[in-house]
Design a protein around this motif. Sequence first.
Motif: not given
Length: 550
Positions: A382, A463, A467-468, A508, A511
């Motif tokens: 992450i 988060i 990076n979401s 994330e 994911l």
Amino acid sequence: MCRNNNFYKKNFIFKIIHNDLKNKKYNFICTRFPPEPNGYLHIGHIKSICLNFSIAKFYGGNCFLRIDDTNPTTENIKYINSIKKDLIWLGFKWDHKIKYSSDYFDMIYKYAIELINKNLAYVDELSIQEIKSYRGTLSVPGKDSPYRNRSIKENLKLFHNMRLGNFSEGSMSLRAKIDMKSKIIIMRDPVLYRIKFQKHHQTGKKWCIYPTYDFCHCISDSIEGITHSLCTLEFQDNKILYNWILNNISVKNYPKQYEFSKLQIEYGITSKRNIRLLIKNKIVDGWDDPRLLTISGLRRKGYTALSLKNFCYRIGVTKQNNIIQLSYLEFCIKKELNQIAPRAMAILRPLKIIIDNFPVNKKIKLLIPNHPFNKNMGYRIIYFTKEIYIDILDFSEEEKKDYKRLILGKKVKLRYSFVIKANKVIKNSNGNIICVYCTYYQNTLGIKIDKKDQKIKGIIHWISCLNSQPVLFYLYKTLLKKKCINNTDNILSYINKKSLLIYNGFIEKNLLKEQKKKHFQFEREGYFYFDKKNSNKKQIIFNQILSFRS
């Protein structure tokens, strides 16, 4: 197969079968699962499925899947397909090909004629309402139909004409001639056949008269060589009729019926009639709505086949009716997911945090575990960046008692990351917070929080905005406001109008691609399941299975 030996040792039905085999009453056990194809299977069916299939497997016998299709008015091929799908998903395999009660319609018709010839059945012209009226009550005995004493010859002729379609629907029925003064109401001349001009999904237009469930069920059991006919307690009185029919026709096999308590869960709706009503009124979006206790609904919500089977094995099989706590069902899925679900971070109610002292174009890579106790699940990457999301519930402008989250002017630790301090709040014209400016402390990466340290309030999840992945979170509450209403007729008055809450949030990024799993524990939020059926390229949906928040 059940992993709990107590299911075999303490189950009274297993004890009966064990003694039957020991005493050589039977050399081979045969059970069946006989659903009606007029709706989707629910959690109560799983108890019956586990019992019938486990008995057959344990003793090396057969368990048949028989579709009890005696009422084409309410039946549909889509329900048959859903029944098969549910059984396969649960991991059960029926012996031989699927059987249908309609396979035996020719034989059942002959047995009806046999009863007429023995003066044990007659054609009645009373309407459905009149039959109910003549039947009486628990305290008032029934009275004979004026058509009860027709001759055998006349009854045979009328029944033949019923078969040919010469009478209108509802104008005639075939009834058993038993005892209208019986203390058991079902024995007061029950209906054996009725006229229905309805195309059947298996037999087409071959028949316009159809046997009732009670008449067909016991004969189907006998034809298939069922040794132990297992059903729930509401069929206890039906057993007397079950035996009466078999004892008065020329069958070779005489199955024995045994009853056990049905599975009832607090806040649960299992009545097919009530589920149809909820669908019709658009309270739920179909038989597989995650708020329902149908197998397809539980599957879509995220329950696993193993958790549902273990639940049924744990509660056991008795003759005592009781209401099972919903928390017991939740315990079974939680126990499994705690072992198999990778951890991740998700923000359901996003609040933007801007880190004052962090460079705009910089990002810090963090390697974090997918599971705290299972290293085999590996690690994932992450990023910590200038702008991040936290949950709006994790921020307060004022200090509160026992509030261990981010407070204006106070410090908090970001999970797997740095300590930050809230400095300034930005609000819109309506007074709603739109973002919070914070400072991060570079030397706090990897430090452990001392619970005695009052300077750092606690640990919260987050988060990176860069990076979401935007998603919809579906959070479910109980569909009913009361724990138990016994599938009341007035179901709509007990509906919880806040049984579904939808949040626009984030998970994330990548994911789903990296994990290739559907179950996740979103830290501090609960267990969630990726709803593949209703997701698409534009919108990802996660259904909440269990919540960690009160």
